[in-house]
Write an enzyme that holds these catalytic residues in place. Structure first.
Site, PDB file in Angstrom:
ATOM      1  N   ASP A   7      34.030  30.952  40.068  1.00 61.23           N
ATOM      2  CA  ASP A   7      35.291  30.352  40.464  1.00 61.23           C
ATOM      3  C   ASP A   7      35.458  28.817  40.364  1.00 61.23           C
ATOM      4  O   ASP A   7      34.307  28.253  40.299  1.00 61.23           O
ATOM      5  CB  ASP A   7      35.590  30.786  41.922  1.00 61.23           C
TER       6      ASP A   7
ATOM      7  N   ASP B 244      34.594  31.910  46.441  1.00 58.69           N
ATOM      8  CA  ASP B 244      34.609  31.748  47.783  1.00 58.69           C
ATOM      9  C   ASP B 244      35.750  32.539  48.473  1.00 58.69           C
ATOM     10  O   ASP B 244      35.763  32.669  49.785  1.00 58.69           O
ATOM     11  CB  ASP B 244      35.044  30.512  48.010  1.00 58.69           C
TER      12      ASP B 244
ATOM     13  N   ASP C  56      37.954  26.556  42.165  1.00 62.14           N
ATOM     14  CA  ASP C  56      38.447  25.689  43.329  1.00 62.14           C
ATOM     15  C   ASP C  56      37.326  26.037  44.598  1.00 62.14           C
ATOM     16  O   ASP C  56      37.182  27.268  44.920  1.00 62.14           O
ATOM     17  CB  ASP C  56      39.735  26.211  43.901  1.00 62.14           C
TER      18      ASP C  56
END
Length: 182
Positions: free
Chosen positions: A7, A132, A9
C-alpha cells in the site's frame, strides 16, 4: 518469484501528517494518528468539520508533497532485487496522476507501471499484502494469503502480524514464518 503488494498511503508515504496538518490548521485542533482508534476519521474531528475531513484528500497537490516514511525507499530498493513489487493503492481519482508522479520520483526502480489503483486489494494476485487499512487486511487475510499491518492504533483490532517500521518489515521477510508460507 514471490509478489509483494504494498500500500502507498501511510505505508510507503506519510499521508496522515500532511492530512492532519491541513485539518489542524483550518480548525485549530491537534489531531494526530495516535488519536485514531478506528478507521473513520470523521469521529475524531470537530463537529463542524465532520465528513469534510475527507475533502482534504481531494485537494490538488496533497499527494505530490508527501514524504516517504523512514527507510521505505532504501528497503524497497533492496527488496526489489528478490521480489516482484506492486504498489496497490486506493485513491480519489483526482490523485491518480499525483501518486504516479510521486512513485516515479521516489521509487523509479518500481515505476508507475507497477501501480494498481483499486479498492479491492484482495482481488489482486500476490503472496503478501502490507497495508494499514483494517478492511483491506481483513479481506486479504480471508483469501488465505498473508496480510501484514503497518501498526497504527486504528488497525489494532485486526489479527495479523504487525510491523512498526520498514526495517522491521525487511526483517520479517527473513523470518522462518514468512519463508515457510512462501
Amino acid at each position: 518469484m514471490r509478489t509483494l503488494l504494498i500500500d502507498m498511503d501511510s505505508v510507503i508515504c506519510d499521508l496522515m501528517s500532511e492530512w492532519h496538518h491541513r485539518y489542524n490548521k483550518d480548525y485549530g485542533d491537534n489531531l494526530t494518528v495516535d488519536r485514531l482508534k478506528c478507521w473513520n476519521s470523521e469521529k475524531y474531528v470537530k463537529p463542524e468539520c465532520g465528513m469534510k475531513i475527507y475533502d482534504y484528500l481531494k485537494e490538488p497537490g496533497l499527494f505530490s508533497h508527501l514524504k516517504p516514511l523512514p527507510h521505505a525507499v532504501e528497503v524497497l530498493k533492496r527488496l526489489y532485487k528478490d521480489y516482484e513489487i506492486l504498489i496497490v493503492t486506493s485513491s480519489v481519482s483526482s490523485a491518480f496522476a499525483e501518486k504516479e508522479i510521486w512513485v516515479e520520483k521516489h521509487l523509479p526502480f518500481i515505476g508507475k507501471h507497477n501501480m494498481i489503483f483499486t479498492h479491492r486489494k484482495n482481488m489482486i494476485v500476490g503472496d503478501l499484502l502490507f497495508d494499514d487499512a483494517p478492511h483491506n487486511l481483513k479481506e486479504f487475510s480471508a483469501t488465505g494469503r498473508l496480510a501484514v499491518a503497518m501498526d497504527y492504533p486504528y488497525n489494532r483490532d485486526v489479527e495479523v502480524p504487525r510491523i512498526g517500521n520498514w526495517l522491521e518489515f525487511e526483517r520479517f521477510l527473513q523470518t522462518e514464518a514468512w519463508v515457510e508460507i512462501s
